[in-house]
Motif scaffolding. Structure first.
Motif, mmCIF file in Angstrom:
data_model
loop_
_atom_site.group_PDB
_atom_site.id
_atom_site.type_symbol
_atom_site.label_atom_id
_atom_site.label_comp_id
_atom_site.label_asym_id
_atom_site.label_seq_id
_atom_site.Cartn_x
_atom_site.Cartn_y
_atom_site.Cartn_z
ATOM 1 N N THR A 39 13.312 53.602 75.629
ATOM 2 C CA THR A 39 12.950 53.083 74.332
ATOM 3 C C THR A 39 13.226 51.560 74.355
ATOM 4 N N PHE A 89 15.196 53.919 65.529
ATOM 5 C CA PHE A 89 14.155 54.625 64.960
ATOM 6 C C PHE A 89 13.185 55.389 65.693
ATOM 7 N N ILE A 90 12.624 54.536 66.673
ATOM 8 C CA ILE A 90 11.775 54.986 67.455
ATOM 9 C C ILE A 90 12.203 56.064 68.438
ATOM 10 N N ALA A 99 12.865 59.513 66.739
ATOM 11 C CA ALA A 99 11.750 59.876 66.413
ATOM 12 C C ALA A 99 11.102 60.743 67.628
ATOM 13 N N ALA A 140 13.360 63.885 68.564
ATOM 14 C CA ALA A 140 13.125 64.860 67.744
ATOM 15 C C ALA A 140 11.700 65.512 68.022
ATOM 16 N N SER A 141 10.949 64.768 68.045
ATOM 17 C CA SER A 141 9.428 65.382 68.296
ATOM 18 C C SER A 141 9.111 66.290 69.794
#
Length: 396
Positions: free
Chosen positions: A31, A365-366, A369, A372-373
């Motif tokens: 990321t 944050f990315i 996310a 989690a996805s």
């Protein structure tokens, strides 16, 4: 389920927990590569220019590749139990070749989004695949103890190559780079096509061989308390080796530790070990805590271990998906932030201009996310593997 099967399940669960944890952390580094403003222009591990948080963001991901390769070797030992040496060797050979193909065709495209494959990237999957081929050859004729010894010799002895000048012969020099000293070696195939060798094979083969030897502590019937003591002893010893070599500052890393007139920079420099290629100090720094974690986590069961074990049970599935998800998000953000199609062709990642990105809070944050996805897809695929027996599932 009898007691022996229950014990075996717990042992495998502890492996999945650690593997899942390093897979989650690994996504943070990728990321950062795609979305951090300074990813293409600065070294996050340089004590002269970095910040504490940026250093940690990159440094913590150092634990991922060595632990993953180590656990690949450990899992290879477990998968061979109950099979003839020939069958176990044949499976490792086929899986190794399959992983190299995946690195070339699937992972490279996920990283670059370049349909012309102008820049092929050889990283950890390539190293695991090549190491599995070597393990297939050696495990057919040698005991796990001899394989463990070879692994230790590779891990402890490979930095000797740093003490001698490189061969003058170009072919010999290239072979030395690919097998021992690769640190971003770019091999031209034509005027417009290149191969980037970022993981030197035999150093990672050594880590896999060590994992294969340690796998014997997880075989059926092995005393759980004895395994825990072994892991604690070897974990603490490996950490001690790292600290001692780092303080002596003579052997075990191609770039000696730099000393500053600043305590904070000295601390960063102490932990700034060489990954490309992985030095002895780098491997000791990462595998020591990994073995300690295995020793501690075996008897722990809570919501965190249950979640991480899901990712660790399907690491290949997760690994491929997270690259494509990150890069698709990159394309969306690329156009959403006003960049034009003229900026698409960039090296090494398409849709990733040099002057692009965000600060660390957005990166984190990315990352969270994306991780989690992927939980529900990973849980679904874990269940699918457990309830289906198609031949191809053994390779993913």
């Amino acid at each position: 389920m009898d007691a022996a099967q229950t014990t075996l399940s717990k042992r495998i669960l502890s492996i999945d927990i650690l593997r899942g944890l390093v897979m989650i952390i690994m996504a943070l580094d990728h990321t950062r590569d795609f979305f951090h403003i300074g990813a293409m222009t600065g070294d996050p591990l340089n004590p002269d220019t970095t910040t504490g948080m940026l250093f940690f963001t990159r440094w913590i991901t150092h634990f991922c590749a060595p632990t993953f390769v180590f656990l690949s070797g450990l899992s290879a030992y477990l998968s061979a139990q109950g099979k003839s040496p020939g069958l176990a060797s044949a499976f490792l050979l086929k899986r190794g070749l399959w992983l190299i193909f995946i690195e070339l065709a699937i992972i490279t495209f996920g990283l670059t989004f370049n349909p012309g494959y102008n820049f092929i990237i050889l990283q950890v999957i390539w190293a695991i695949g090549a190491s599995m081929i070597f393990l297939a050859i050696f495990s057919r004729v040698l005991s796990y103890k001899v394989i463990l010894l070879i692994g230790l010799l590779l891990v402890f002895g490979h930095n000797l190559f740093n003490l001698f000048p490189a061969p003058k012969d170009p072919a010999a020099g290239m072979l030395l780079k690919v097998f021992f000293t690769a640190s971003g070696t770019v091999v031209p195939l034509s005027a417009n096509h290149f191969v980037g060798v970022f993981y030197a094979i035999l150093l990672w083969t050594g880590v896999m061989f060590v994992g294969y030897g340690v796998g014997s502590w997880y075989r059926k019937g092995y005393d759980a308390e004895r395994r825990r003591r072994n892991l604690l002893m070897m974990g603490f010893l490996t950490v001690f080796i790292f600290v001692a070599l780092r303080l002596i500052n003579v052997y075990g890393d191609p770039v000696p530790r730099k000393e500053y007139d600043d305590l904070f920079k000295d601390l960063l420099s102490f932990f700034n070990v060489n990954k490309y290629p992985p030095s002895l100090q780098y491997i000791a720094m990462t595998l020591g805590p990994a073995m300690l974690f295995l020793a501690v986590i075996e008897k722990v069961s809570n919501w965190f271990t249950r979640i991480t074990a899901v990712y660790g049970a399907v690491p290949f599935f997760y690994y491929v998906l997270h690259f494509y998800l990150l890069h698709i998000l990159l394309v969306i953000v690329f156009f959403a932030t006003g960049h034009s199609s003229k900026e698409i062709v960039q090296v090494p990642f398409m849709f990733r201009p040099v002057a692009f990105g965000f600060g660390l809070p957005i990166v984190y944050f990315i990352w969270m996310a994306v991780v989690a996805s992927l939980y529900l897809p990973c849980r679904w695929f874990k269940h699918y593997k457990e309830t289906h027996r198609q031949w191809w599932l053994r390779y993913v």
